[in-house]
Motif scaffolding. Structure first.
Motif, PDB file in Angstrom:
ATOM      1  N   GLY A 100       0.819  -1.203   0.000  1.00 53.03           N
ATOM      2  CA  GLY A 100       0.000   0.000   0.000  1.00 53.03           C
ATOM      3  C   GLY A 100       0.851   1.249   0.000  1.00 53.03           C
ATOM      4  N   TRP A 101       0.224   2.337  -0.417  1.00 49.44           N
ATOM      5  CA  TRP A 101       0.825   3.667  -0.329  1.00 49.44           C
ATOM      6  C   TRP A 101      -0.084   4.527   0.560  1.00 49.44           C
ATOM      7  CZ3 TRP A 101       5.529   5.150  -2.058  1.00 49.44           C
ATOM      8  CH2 TRP A 101       6.159   4.359  -3.034  1.00 49.44           C
ATOM      9  N   PHE A 102       0.544   5.237   1.459  1.00 49.23           N
ATOM     10  CA  PHE A 102      -0.149   6.173   2.325  1.00 49.23           C
ATOM     11  C   PHE A 102       0.584   7.509   2.233  1.00 49.23           C
ATOM     12  CE2 PHE A 102      -3.013   3.388   4.714  1.00 49.23           C
ATOM     13  CZ  PHE A 102      -2.518   2.156   4.330  1.00 49.23           C
ATOM     14  N   ARG A 103      -0.064   8.569   2.712  1.00 52.40           N
ATOM     15  CA  ARG A 103       0.603   9.859   2.716  1.00 52.40           C
ATOM     16  C   ARG A 103       0.189  10.649   3.946  1.00 52.40           C
ATOM     17  NH1 ARG A 103      -2.523  12.754  -2.426  1.00 52.40           N
ATOM     18  NH2 ARG A 103      -4.549  13.050  -1.390  1.00 52.40           N
ATOM     19  N   GLN A 104       1.069  11.571   4.331  1.00 50.43           N
ATOM     20  CA  GLN A 104       0.782  12.420   5.476  1.00 50.43           C
ATOM     21  C   GLN A 104       1.235  13.835   5.166  1.00 50.43           C
ATOM     22  OE1 GLN A 104       2.358  11.050   9.232  1.00 50.43           O
ATOM     23  NE2 GLN A 104       0.882  12.287  10.356  1.00 50.43           N
ATOM     24  N   ALA A 105       0.290  14.731   5.159  1.00 54.77           N
ATOM     25  CA  ALA A 105       0.580  16.145   4.934  1.00 54.77           C
ATOM     26  C   ALA A 105       0.811  16.818   6.291  1.00 54.77           C
ATOM     27  CB  ALA A 105      -0.570  16.807   4.197  1.00 54.77           C
ATOM     28  N   PRO A 106       1.515  17.946   6.312  1.00 53.94           N
ATOM     29  CA  PRO A 106       1.768  18.639   7.580  1.00 53.94           C
ATOM     30  C   PRO A 106       0.476  18.952   8.322  1.00 53.94           C
ATOM     31  CG  PRO A 106       3.113  19.566   5.831  1.00 53.94           C
ATOM     32  CD  PRO A 106       2.157  18.604   5.171  1.00 53.94           C
ATOM     33  N   GLY A 107       0.440  18.595   9.582  1.00 61.81           N
ATOM     34  CA  GLY A 107      -0.719  18.884  10.408  1.00 61.81           C
ATOM     35  C   GLY A 107      -1.906  17.976  10.192  1.00 61.81           C
ATOM     36  N   LYS A 108      -1.737  16.958   9.352  1.00 62.26           N
ATOM     37  CA  LYS A 108      -2.845  16.050   9.061  1.00 62.26           C
ATOM     38  C   LYS A 108      -2.469  14.624   9.430  1.00 62.26           C
ATOM     39  CE  LYS A 108      -4.952  18.765   5.355  1.00 62.26           C
ATOM     40  NZ  LYS A 108      -5.495  18.713   3.971  1.00 62.26           N
TER      41      LYS A 108
END
Length: 122
Positions: free
Chosen positions: A35-43
Motif C-alpha cells: 500500500g501507499w499512504f501519505r501524510q501532509a503537515p498537520g494532518k
C-alpha cells in the motif's frame, strides 16, 4: 522482517506527473499486499492506494482515483505509484507499506518505508 526502501519523490509543478518506487528486498515480497499512504503537515496519515500480492486487485482513495495508478513488478520486488495530474493538495510525505493482505487500513500494515517527500507547486 520486511525492509522497504523508497527512492524518488521530489518537487513537481501542478498538473505534472511523478512516479514513486518502493523496493522490498527479500523473498517475501510476492506474498505481501502493498500500500501507499501519505501524510501532509498537520494532518493524519491517509490511505492512497493498495495492491494485492498478485497485482490482480487494486484499491484507491477517492481523492486520487483516476489520477494515480499503483502497480507492482514481483520479479523486481518493486511497487510503483504513478501520479498524474498532480495538485498542490497532493503535497505530503508518501509511505509504502507491506501487509499480508491488501488493505485500506494503515493499522493492518506491519512494515513501513521511511517515507519520501512529494511537493507539488502551484
Amino acid at each position: 522482517q520486511v525492509q522497504l526502501v523508497e527512492p524518488g519523490g521530489g518537487l513537481v509543478q501542478a498538473g505534472g506527473p511523478l512516479r514513486l518506487s518502493c523496493l522490498a528486498p527479500g523473498r517475501t515480497f510476492s506474498r505481501n499486499g502493498m500500500g501507499w499512504f501519505r501524510q501532509a503537515p498537520g494532518k493524519e496519515r491517509e490511505f492512497v492506494a493498495a495492491i494485492s500480492s498478485s497485482g490482480g486487485s487494486t484499491y484507491y482513495a477517492d481523492s486520487v482515483k483516476g489520477r494515480f495508478t499503483i502497480s507492482r513488478d514481483n520479479a523486481k520486488n518493486t511497487v510503483y505509484l504513478q501520479m498524474n495530474s498532480l495538485k498542490p493538495e497532493d503535497t505530503a510525505v508518501y509511505y509504502c507499506a507491506a501487509v499480508p493482505r491488501a488493505s485500506v487500513y494503515s493499522n493492518e500494515y506491519a512494515y513501513w518505508g521511511q517515507g519520501t517527500q512529494v511537493t507539488v507547486s502551484s
